[in-house]
Design a protein around this motif. Sequence first.
Motif, PDB file in Angstrom:
ATOM      1  N   ILE A  37      10.324 -36.008  72.474  1.00 16.59           N
ATOM      2  CA  ILE A  37      10.605 -34.931  71.540  1.00 16.59           C
ATOM      3  C   ILE A  37      10.383 -33.590  72.241  1.00 16.59           C
ATOM      4  O   ILE A  37       9.315 -33.343  72.800  1.00 16.59           O
ATOM      5  CB  ILE A  37       9.676 -34.997  70.305  1.00 16.59           C
ATOM      6  N   PHE A  95       9.852 -29.732  71.614  1.00 14.13           N
ATOM      7  CA  PHE A  95       9.377 -28.917  70.499  1.00 14.13           C
ATOM      8  C   PHE A  95       9.326 -27.456  70.939  1.00 14.13           C
ATOM      9  O   PHE A  95       8.499 -27.070  71.752  1.00 14.13           O
ATOM     10  CB  PHE A  95       7.994 -29.409  70.080  1.00 14.13           C
ATOM     11  N   LEU A 113       6.277 -33.128  62.085  1.00 14.34           N
ATOM     12  CA  LEU A 113       5.821 -34.184  62.993  1.00 14.34           C
ATOM     13  C   LEU A 113       4.809 -35.095  62.314  1.00 14.34           C
ATOM     14  O   LEU A 113       4.879 -36.327  62.429  1.00 14.34           O
ATOM     15  CB  LEU A 113       5.204 -33.568  64.250  1.00 14.34           C
ATOM     16  N   ILE A 115       5.669 -35.774  73.099  1.00 12.58           N
ATOM     17  CA  ILE A 115       6.064 -34.464  72.574  1.00 12.58           C
ATOM     18  C   ILE A 115       5.910 -33.457  73.707  1.00 12.58           C
ATOM     19  O   ILE A 115       4.837 -33.339  74.301  1.00 12.58           O
ATOM     20  CB  ILE A 115       5.197 -34.021  71.385  1.00 12.58           C
TER      21      ILE A 115
END
Length: 392
Positions: free
Chosen positions: A11, A13, A73, A86
């Motif tokens: 992910i 971010f 999240l 992440i």
Amino acid sequence: MKKSNGKIDFILFGEGNYNTLGVLHCMAAKGVDVFLLLVGSGKRVLHGEFIGYSRFARYGHSVKEEREGLSWLLAHQSDFPQGTIIYPTSDTAETLLDEHYNELSNHFHFPNCGKQGEVTRLMEKDVQTALATQYGIRTLQSMYTNNADCDLSKVSYPCMVKPLISISGSKGDMRVCDNREELDEALSSAKHTRDFIIQQYIQNEADLLFLGIRLPNGEVWIPSLVMKPGVSSTGEYTHAIVTTSVSEYLPELEDVMAFVSALNYVGPFSIEFGLEKGKNYFFEINLRNDGTSHYPLASGVNIAYVYYRACKGLLTADDMCHAEGEYPMVDEVLDIRRVLSHEISFGDWWKLFGEAKAHRYYVPFDKRISICLVPMFISRLIGKVWRTMLRK
């Protein structure tokens, strides 16, 4: 963009800018699908939020600000496999993950110090400078406005004023001051913070930005350097040199590695020095992905992928192999202003673009994103013409 397919385990971010785009390209180069947790509308192309035009931006979700992203999240952990990575691309995103380490670390991997709130503490420049000095790294004489012992009458000029904590300030709060009057004005006019570091100012010949990672096993790897010309307090530059000859430019390499290890941090980082008369002066360390991390991709250095593989326990020596050498980088968008100001011709700009092996936005395997930059070029040209007309 589509929602997660339940199998994506990486992910990104942060905002939809070149920093996030660069990491997306790093992972795409290795065939890894990425979920984009984007901060902002994702529609303001002329403001840089154009990452959705990339052919690799297939999965994602948009939020208005980072704290909303954190809530998302926490609410959607089950949508991602156990051990999903992440990868934050801003100080604010990293700080929020750090402040909720206890809630997130059972399901996700992300840059951390193994203790909730510790990364945020280490972002403070006074903490960094003190520790760097302890490990024998040359630092600038510094004074901190949040300290009761701060005596502005003892400041030597010129000096550089910077926000003490990067997430509470902005580049617009950075100033070079030549006298007490300018210093007072800089401190009183800042819009984002009142806590500053006032540093000795050097005639910066080059900014040396060393890119690295501390792996989960404790190993520190610093494979690349982005060498920028001495820049203004805004940090703007359009050309740089990317090199893997790290030890040639960093005689303090062993001290730096010991310093990084002492932080107990695991994740990507960049450590910045200023160069004056053959001496390196420590500026700061960024405990997150750096916006230049995709520049060494042409040499085979892929820090984001190395972190991904390491977190999954799959890292091999081949993942860390890279070519030796150096090559030019160009910011192909910002540099267009030199054409508009008649400093260089469009032909010269095109030649520099072609000679560079690293660009802020362009990669040859994602040309669609470059096509979307054309409106930005046109907007800059129209803006210049309009301002010229208004001055007449």
